[in-house]
Design an enzyme around this catalytic site. Structure first.
Site, PDB file in Angstrom:
ATOM      1  N   HIS A  17       0.969  -1.133  -0.015  1.00 35.01           N
ATOM      2  CA  HIS A  17       0.095   0.009  -0.010  1.00 35.01           C
ATOM      3  C   HIS A  17       0.992   1.091   0.194  1.00 35.01           C
ATOM      4  O   HIS A  17       1.332   1.568   0.998  1.00 35.01           O
ATOM      5  CB  HIS A  17      -0.974   0.080   1.257  1.00 35.01           C
ATOM      6  CG  HIS A  17      -2.181   1.248   1.117  1.00 35.01           C
ATOM      7  ND1 HIS A  17      -3.448   0.652   1.330  1.00 35.01           N
ATOM      8  CD2 HIS A  17      -2.070   2.489   1.086  1.00 35.01           C
ATOM      9  CE1 HIS A  17      -4.192   1.838   1.531  1.00 35.01           C
ATOM     10  NE2 HIS A  17      -3.296   2.746   1.252  1.00 35.01           N
ATOM     11  N   HIS A  19       1.348   5.064  -2.200  1.00 34.82           N
ATOM     12  CA  HIS A  19       0.727   5.604  -3.270  1.00 34.82           C
ATOM     13  C   HIS A  19       1.557   6.651  -4.027  1.00 34.82           C
ATOM     14  O   HIS A  19       2.633   7.242  -3.531  1.00 34.82           O
ATOM     15  CB  HIS A  19      -0.369   6.980  -2.926  1.00 34.82           C
ATOM     16  CG  HIS A  19      -1.675   6.135  -2.333  1.00 34.82           C
ATOM     17  ND1 HIS A  19      -2.609   6.203  -2.949  1.00 34.82           N
ATOM     18  CD2 HIS A  19      -1.857   5.703  -1.079  1.00 34.82           C
ATOM     19  CE1 HIS A  19      -3.876   5.606  -2.128  1.00 34.82           C
ATOM     20  NE2 HIS A  19      -3.031   5.427  -1.011  1.00 34.82           N
ATOM     21  N   GLY A 181     -10.048   7.599  -1.836  1.00 32.17           N
ATOM     22  CA  GLY A 181     -10.681   8.843  -1.715  1.00 32.17           C
ATOM     23  C   GLY A 181     -11.593   8.834  -0.322  1.00 32.17           C
ATOM     24  O   GLY A 181     -11.344   8.013   0.512  1.00 32.17           O
ATOM     25  N   HIS A 208      -9.997   0.581  -0.156  1.00 31.01           N
ATOM     26  CA  HIS A 208      -9.698   1.405   0.960  1.00 31.01           C
ATOM     27  C   HIS A 208     -11.122   1.444   1.915  1.00 31.01           C
ATOM     28  O   HIS A 208     -12.012   1.730   1.415  1.00 31.01           O
ATOM     29  CB  HIS A 208      -9.469   3.006   0.462  1.00 31.01           C
ATOM     30  CG  HIS A 208      -8.045   3.333   0.230  1.00 31.01           C
ATOM     31  ND1 HIS A 208      -7.518   2.883  -1.070  1.00 31.01           N
ATOM     32  CD2 HIS A 208      -7.007   4.117   0.904  1.00 31.01           C
ATOM     33  CE1 HIS A 208      -6.334   3.391  -1.141  1.00 31.01           C
ATOM     34  NE2 HIS A 208      -5.948   4.040  -0.079  1.00 31.01           N
ATOM     35  N   GLU A 211     -10.615   3.161   7.492  1.00 25.04           N
ATOM     36  CA  GLU A 211      -9.602   4.046   7.761  1.00 25.04           C
ATOM     37  C   GLU A 211     -10.388   5.391   8.391  1.00 25.04           C
ATOM     38  O   GLU A 211     -10.386   5.273   9.815  1.00 25.04           O
ATOM     39  CB  GLU A 211      -8.982   4.773   6.647  1.00 25.04           C
ATOM     40  CG  GLU A 211      -7.819   5.757   6.744  1.00 25.04           C
ATOM     41  CD  GLU A 211      -7.215   6.137   5.619  1.00 25.04           C
ATOM     42  OE1 GLU A 211      -6.188   6.861   5.901  1.00 25.04           O
ATOM     43  OE2 GLU A 211      -7.558   5.976   4.372  1.00 25.04           O
ATOM     44  N   ASP A 300       1.722   3.987   2.862  1.00 25.70           N
ATOM     45  CA  ASP A 300       0.720   4.752   2.297  1.00 25.70           C
ATOM     46  C   ASP A 300       1.288   5.952   1.466  1.00 25.70           C
ATOM     47  O   ASP A 300       1.392   5.970   0.366  1.00 25.70           O
ATOM     48  CB  ASP A 300      -0.129   5.327   3.279  1.00 25.70           C
ATOM     49  CG  ASP A 300      -1.377   5.913   3.021  1.00 25.70           C
ATOM     50  OD1 ASP A 300      -1.916   5.459   1.770  1.00 25.70           O
ATOM     51  OD2 ASP A 300      -2.174   6.393   3.959  1.00 25.70           O
TER      52      ASP A 300
END
Length: 363
Positions: A17, A19, A181, A208, A211, A300
């Protein structure tokens, strides 16, 4: 014994994970912004250190929505093929230098078409950068395998288009699909047609969930959408009760997640920044690890959290007293959960991960 930071850095690590648009080098953001005329919040005379500090402080708000706003300034400079390729190449180089041997890096192609690139051209530019980075890492003696995850934005309506793109690029560098998002108000079931399409195509996907929003997000991601993995999933702890005498009781959803070995893509530093956890020491990863959920450790957004896999694992060592066998367990969990064919996963586990940790443990 607790490993040193140098031992953690030397250990082979697996990252599921991460980005792409959250891991740029601050110096690269500055250079690209000047090239395209993108206005940065720190002013035209700021240096890379000042910009890196701004990203970390802006992201450290306790709000996922505020955290996501920082991406305006990374996505904003990633609108041409050369810029995207550069960012992708540097991403791979940075991960390999940190001891990562396998990585799945995600991004949303739909966010990189403002200057006329097609979705297909965006994916091709990323793959070109990954190929360059892998070649450079190999030449430097730090080999790495990297795959793309194509992300659709949950507040937009292009998830089917991105899912079809992921299938079209399967076997050419793309390993799977994701949605990301703000969670609140944008449940994963809004994109059910895309997930059903991916299942019919025998394609892998993560979502996702859990969270910034609670158990309903996790339940929908798994039971309605059929997610292979949970991006973060930290709020599954809400379905676990620890009694005064230390006895632990799992709710039905938590039991299901553990029984089915559904991987949790946990990102401790980011979770603290967005308010999903109060601190590393209080992060549910400690409880979930003790209960032997399929826990994985991830970065992340390396820029916004000023983090790396070495940083994440070192923080867990300091908070929970983990040793090298624990870090090996996290790493094997991640490799088992990767969106690679079984034989390729096994080759990395048996040929790289286990021997790498054995050398550190014995020597």
């Amino acid at each position: 014994m607790e490993p040193t930071r140098e031992q953690v850095r030397a250990a082979p690590k697996v990252l599921l994970h991460d980005h792409l648009d959250g891991g740029l080098r601050p110096a690269t953001v500055l250079e690209l912004a000047r090239e395209v005329g993108h206005e940065l919040p720190v002013g035209p005379d700021a240096d890379a250190e000042a910009l890196g500090t701004w990203f970390a402080e802006a992201a450290d708000s306790g709000s996922l929505v505020r955290y996501l706003e920082t991406f305006d300034h990374t996505v904003g400079v990633m609108q041409t093929a050369p810029a995207i390729t550069r960012v992708a190449r540097e991403c791979v180089e940075d991960l390999a230098a940190d001891g990562v041997v396998y990585a799945e890096v995600r991004y949303a192609p739909e966010q990189h078409v403002e200057q006329g690139l097609t979705l297909d051209e965006v994916v091709a530019a990323v793959q070109e950068g990954f190929d360059q980075g892998v070649a450079a890492a190999q030449a430097n003696g730090t080999p790495i395998v990297v795959r793309q995850l194509l992300t659709a934005m949950r507040h937009q309506a292009r998830s089917m288009e991105i899912a079809e793109l992921a299938v079209a690029w399967r076997g050419r560098g793309v390993a799977g699909f994701d949605i990301a998002g703000a969670e609140a108000g944008f449940p994963p079931t809004r994109h059910l047609d895309a997930f059903e399409y991916l299942q019919r195509e025998n394609s892998h996907f993560t979502i996702h969930a859990g969270e910034a929003f609670g158990l309903p997000s996790i339940w929908q991601a798994i039971q309605w959408c059929g997610a292979d993995r949970l991006g973060h999933g930290v709020r599954i702890a809400d379905d676990i009760t620890v009694k005064d005498d230390g006895e632990v009781e799992l709710g039905l959803l938590a039991s299901y997640v553990r029984d089915k070995r559904i991987p949790l893509e946990m990102c401790p530093a980011s979770n603290v920044q967005t308010g999903a956890a109060t601190s590393i020491a209080e992060h549910p990863i400690g409880l979930l690890t003790r209960l032997r959920f399929r826990v994985t450790v991830n970065t992340d957004n390396r820029l916004m959290s000023r983090t790396s896999m070495t940083d994440e694992m070192t923080a867990l060592v300091e908070a929970f007293g983990y040793g090298l066998p624990d870090l090996r367990w996290f790493t094997i969990n991640a490799m088992k959960s990767a969106f690679l064919p079984f034989d390729e996963r096994l080759a990395i586990i048996d040929g790289i991960v286990k021997p790498g940790y054995e050398r550190l443990i014995s020597g």
